[in-house]
Design a protein around this motif. Sequence first.
Motif, PDB file in Angstrom:
ATOM      1  N   TRP A  68       0.837  -1.137   0.213  1.00  8.02           N
ATOM      2  CA  TRP A  68       0.005   0.024  -0.003  1.00  8.02           C
ATOM      3  C   TRP A  68       0.804   1.338  -0.043  1.00  8.02           C
ATOM      4  CZ3 TRP A  68      -0.592   1.403   5.743  1.00  8.02           C
ATOM      5  CH2 TRP A  68      -1.057   2.807   5.737  1.00  8.02           C
ATOM      6  N   VAL A  69       1.756   1.319   0.751  1.00  8.36           N
ATOM      7  CA  VAL A  69       2.640   2.520   0.715  1.00  8.36           C
ATOM      8  C   VAL A  69       3.658   2.619  -0.454  1.00  8.36           C
ATOM      9  CG1 VAL A  69       4.827   2.903   1.962  1.00  8.36           C
ATOM     10  CG2 VAL A  69       3.058   2.695   3.361  1.00  8.36           C
ATOM     11  N   ALA A  70       3.956   1.492  -1.122  1.00  5.88           N
ATOM     12  CA  ALA A  70       4.703   1.530  -2.088  1.00  5.88           C
ATOM     13  C   ALA A  70       3.887   2.170  -3.341  1.00  5.88           C
ATOM     14  CB  ALA A  70       5.342   0.063  -2.823  1.00  5.88           C
ATOM     15  N   ALA A  71       2.577   1.856  -3.453  1.00  3.89           N
ATOM     16  CA  ALA A  71       1.902   2.298  -4.528  1.00  3.89           C
ATOM     17  C   ALA A  71       1.414   3.745  -4.313  1.00  3.89           C
ATOM     18  CB  ALA A  71       0.537   1.283  -4.674  1.00  3.89           C
ATOM     19  N   SER A  72       1.072   3.972  -3.217  1.00  4.71           N
ATOM     20  CA  SER A  72       0.796   5.192  -2.857  1.00  4.71           C
ATOM     21  C   SER A  72       1.956   6.389  -2.994  1.00  4.71           C
ATOM     22  CB  SER A  72       0.293   5.504  -1.282  1.00  4.71           C
ATOM     23  OG  SER A  72      -0.886   4.430  -1.070  1.00  4.71           O
ATOM     24  N   LEU A  73       2.798   5.882  -2.510  1.00  3.30           N
ATOM     25  CA  LEU A  73       4.063   6.720  -2.884  1.00  3.30           C
ATOM     26  C   LEU A  73       4.630   6.988  -4.339  1.00  3.30           C
ATOM     27  CD1 LEU A  73       6.505   6.652  -0.089  1.00  3.30           C
ATOM     28  CD2 LEU A  73       5.408   8.430  -0.763  1.00  3.30           C
ATOM     29  N   TYR A  74       4.309   6.010  -5.069  1.00  2.00           N
ATOM     30  CA  TYR A  74       4.819   6.186  -6.560  1.00  2.00           C
ATOM     31  C   TYR A  74       3.835   6.849  -7.160  1.00  2.00           C
ATOM     32  CZ  TYR A  74       5.541   4.638 -11.390  1.00  2.00           C
ATOM     33  OH  TYR A  74       5.722   4.692 -12.662  1.00  2.00           O
ATOM     34  N   ASP A  75       2.449   6.972  -6.651  1.00  2.00           N
ATOM     35  CA  ASP A  75       1.382   7.744  -7.201  1.00  2.00           C
ATOM     36  C   ASP A  75       1.747   9.164  -7.018  1.00  2.00           C
ATOM     37  OD1 ASP A  75      -1.011   7.480  -8.728  1.00  2.00           O
ATOM     38  OD2 ASP A  75      -2.289   7.935  -7.056  1.00  2.00           O
ATOM     39  N   ILE A  76       1.989   9.618  -5.686  1.00  2.00           N
ATOM     40  CA  ILE A  76       2.226  10.942  -5.264  1.00  2.00           C
ATOM     41  C   ILE A  76       3.508  11.646  -6.027  1.00  2.00           C
ATOM     42  CG2 ILE A  76       2.971  12.078  -3.083  1.00  2.00           C
ATOM     43  CD1 ILE A  76       1.375  10.100  -1.374  1.00  2.00           C
ATOM     44  N   VAL A  77       4.443  10.746  -5.908  1.00  2.00           N
ATOM     45  CA  VAL A  77       5.773  11.069  -6.637  1.00  2.00           C
ATOM     46  C   VAL A  77       5.548  11.425  -8.156  1.00  2.00           C
ATOM     47  CG1 VAL A  77       8.049  10.449  -7.181  1.00  2.00           C
ATOM     48  CG2 VAL A  77       7.346  10.023  -5.023  1.00  2.00           C
ATOM     49  N   ARG A  78       4.687  10.385  -8.680  1.00  2.00           N
ATOM     50  CA  ARG A  78       4.392  10.669 -10.168  1.00  2.00           C
ATOM     51  C   ARG A  78       3.836  11.987 -10.330  1.00  2.00           C
ATOM     52  NH1 ARG A  78      -0.260   9.483 -12.498  1.00  2.00           N
ATOM     53  NH2 ARG A  78      -1.036   8.141 -10.792  1.00  2.00           N
ATOM     54  N   ARG A  79       2.641  12.380  -9.408  1.00  2.00           N
ATOM     55  CA  ARG A  79       1.755  13.433  -9.739  1.00  2.00           C
ATOM     56  C   ARG A  79       3.011  14.577  -9.522  1.00  2.00           C
ATOM     57  NH1 ARG A  79      -1.958  12.091  -6.208  1.00  2.00           N
ATOM     58  NH2 ARG A  79      -2.581  10.662  -7.485  1.00  2.00           N
ATOM     59  N   PHE A  80       4.009  14.771  -8.463  1.00  2.00           N
ATOM     60  CA  PHE A  80       4.631  15.769  -8.373  1.00  2.00           C
ATOM     61  C   PHE A  80       5.793  15.848  -9.508  1.00  2.00           C
ATOM     62  CE2 PHE A  80       8.919  17.142  -6.927  1.00  2.00           C
ATOM     63  CZ  PHE A  80       8.586  18.500  -6.375  1.00  2.00           C
ATOM     64  N   LYS A  81       6.139  14.901  -9.939  1.00  2.00           N
ATOM     65  CA  LYS A  81       7.041  14.917 -11.010  1.00  2.00           C
ATOM     66  C   LYS A  81       6.521  15.579 -12.212  1.00  2.00           C
ATOM     67  CE  LYS A  81      10.541  11.773 -11.793  1.00  2.00           C
ATOM     68  NZ  LYS A  81      10.990  10.414 -11.847  1.00  2.00           N
TER      69      LYS A  81
END
Length: 841
Positions: A304-317
């Motif tokens: 859950w943490v890995a998927a969420s952070l990937y998503d958050i980081v992707r949005r930031f990038k």
Amino acid sequence: VEASIPEPQRDAWKKFQAKPFVSKDDFEKEVVRHVETTLARSMFNCDETAAYAAASLAFRDRLITEWNRTQQRQTFADTKRVYYLSLEFLMGRALDNAMLNVGLKNVAKEGLSELGFRIEDIINQEHDAALGNGGLGRLAACFLDSMASLNFPAWGYGLRYKYGIFKQEIVDGYQVEVPDYWLDFNPWEFPRHDIVVDVQFYGGVRKYQDEVGKNVAVWEGGEIVKATAYDVPIPGFDTPTTNNMRLWSSKAASGEFDFQKFNSGDYESSVADQQRAETISAVLYPNDNLDRGKELRLKQQYFWVAASLYDIVRRFKKSKRAWSEFPDQIAIQLNDTHPTLAIVELQRILIDMEGLDWDEAWTIVTNTFGYTNHTVLPEALEKWSVPLFQNLLPRHLQIIYDINMFFLQSVERKFPGDRDMLARVSIIEESQPKMVRMAFLAIVGSHKVNGVAELHSDLIKTTIFKDFVKIFGPDKFTNVTNGITPRRWLHQANPRLSELIASKTGGLGFLKDLNVLNELEKFADDKAFKKEWAEIKYANKVRLAKYIKSTTGVTVNPAALFDIQVKRIHEYKRQQLNIFGVIHRYLTIKAMTPEQRKKLAPRVSIFGGKAAPGYWMAKTIIHLINNVGAVVNKDPDVGDLLKVIFLEDYNVSKAEIITPASDVSEHISTAGTEASGTSNMKFVLNGGLIIGTCDGANIEITREIGENNIFLFGNLAEDVEDLRHTHNYGSHTLDPDLVKVFDLIKSNAFGDAGAFGALTGSIEDHGDYYLVSDDFHSYIQTQTLVDEAYKNQEEWITKTILSVARMGFFSSDRCINEYAEMIWNVEPLPVEKGSGLGKEE
Ligand code: GL4
């Protein structure tokens, strides 16, 4: 890939854009359309389930239109967002909430009626979304409601469990667990098959130096599991803002099954791989305030943490900003230690994937995260075994060791030579096997740590996290007292009370600013108002009495005092103290003359709550409550004077019926053990009084409503340790009234006493850790005061009005504003009404 529609074609889009319905006719049109086309049924084939489905789809369409607008606005505005990471979201039902929050419940009511349905029956078709255990999960749900209602750009991230918290059945007085498969038909989620994240497990780490001499770590091998996003729209109250709750579901990376294995004839094992991957998001762990350290749980957390952070980081990038701006754009709140791996994962992404220096990365990480602690119970503090970590997440373990090393170096600089301090605060516990202490990791990796009520926040600073206050200074630690959403817990659960309040305070404004309730103080002695107030309470008790009759077969008198304790069953919450008190009352009644009995206030003692399936003592308490009920409820000497009810399968939708019906509710945890409690707030907000200990938020409730309006009893938190010491090393004599209760149990009055030996023994022979005997006398005395006070209905009603009038502080809106200001540093971003697509297009 650029997916946006080219400029010249956008007019066509705007012309045909979905428009949210507002009128009754349009609502009915939508319902009929969904019945006939989405569900492929007709007016000759439309039962309540179908009508529920169609009504929900009509509202879902409406929510998703606003959801789209909100998300576009948030993307274009590019301001700071909050991500609330929680393994639990105890949402309950969505339809009623959606109708009320968008202000169209009356429209729906009339529309459904014209189509041949009663709105209550339709609402009752819905299966609770029960992705949580108790207070912690429900708090997350209240926070989502408040964040949307206050127009904060905020997402929840969680797991899409296939099975929520189990359903509880009571069979012969025992709890039996039945799986909660709730996804049969769930109109409130949107599968995003295009948003899929690969999550890696196991494997190993290869380290080398690159051409310029930089150390590089590569995590390779192992296996990949896919995370698919499911979005659930979260409507704010009286605002177009509709936020997102994104839940992840697991699937094997190879899709349906591994084709290589399949082609090589190994069909069974390819299906087995698939199933193993799906197991990750299969089931919510049913423990509240208890950590069991199971590998699958750690897998859930990382998935859950890995998927969420990937998503958050992707949005930031996508914003193309510098990494240093990450904490200006993103606040991540950790709901307890369950998502603590997010700290390690972000550090890993920044140093391993994005090539930042350790220090640069670590500054970003610590400025991004905030950590909320929800318990001081030692058995609830998460620890993971190092060997387990090493196997499942080898790179993360290395990073944790590095975090710990740098942290301990800084401690050594501040407290030179203090070896004991180093051992006490180390993120790695030097036990056999070694353990990772997740709370310590969460503290070290966050910029703020908060408790959830004043006493609790003081306790964490003086007990479990004492050393960290010395190391980081007191400012890192703060308090945000919990709150509840008045939309669900007043407006939705108690529509008549909400209506009365609205009629006296100038509309529904109090639901957006709960301090408006203050205006009710002037009605505390108003005869006509009090009459209406009392009538509403009575009607709510009649509603519960009917429910009790239909589910348990027992008839209860709505004029009796309703005394309610509903919450997870736990020794620290002390349902055993309550049931022992009930037995004491039974003994008292039996010993009375008929004349004496006439003077006693009739009482209904209502219990409800689930025990963790492996928690035997909690199950024993449930068993005792049921057996006491079986005896008392049919004793002709007792009649209406005492009834004992255990309500099966307590959940959010049942709480909406139960909460408005209390005269008194019980919040009687051993002082210092209940971090906050939130049902205490719900009961008082609905015009019930409290019998409680000086624990959790009870203390602040007392401060707000006044000590004349609450029944407090029992030892104080500061005395608990000494009392326990005396139990173990001094003399331990039980309260004489409690001894009589135990004697009755031992006489097999409530069935074979052998079944309750462990429970009575934990108090008689095993130290009475939760101080049941120490508090028994004070509890019984205070219950007598409750009886006396209830006889004076005029004063009682005044107390309840004054209490409600003073509950403004406990809105989760206040709570979210405090987080926003003290921890997240985010501003609301209102969506303009009816502005169509976001501005940019
Ligand atoms: C809890 C606390 O036990 C409870 O007092 C508190 O109200 C809630 C929300 O902060 O968190 N902690 C755990 S663990 N489960 C809870 O319900």
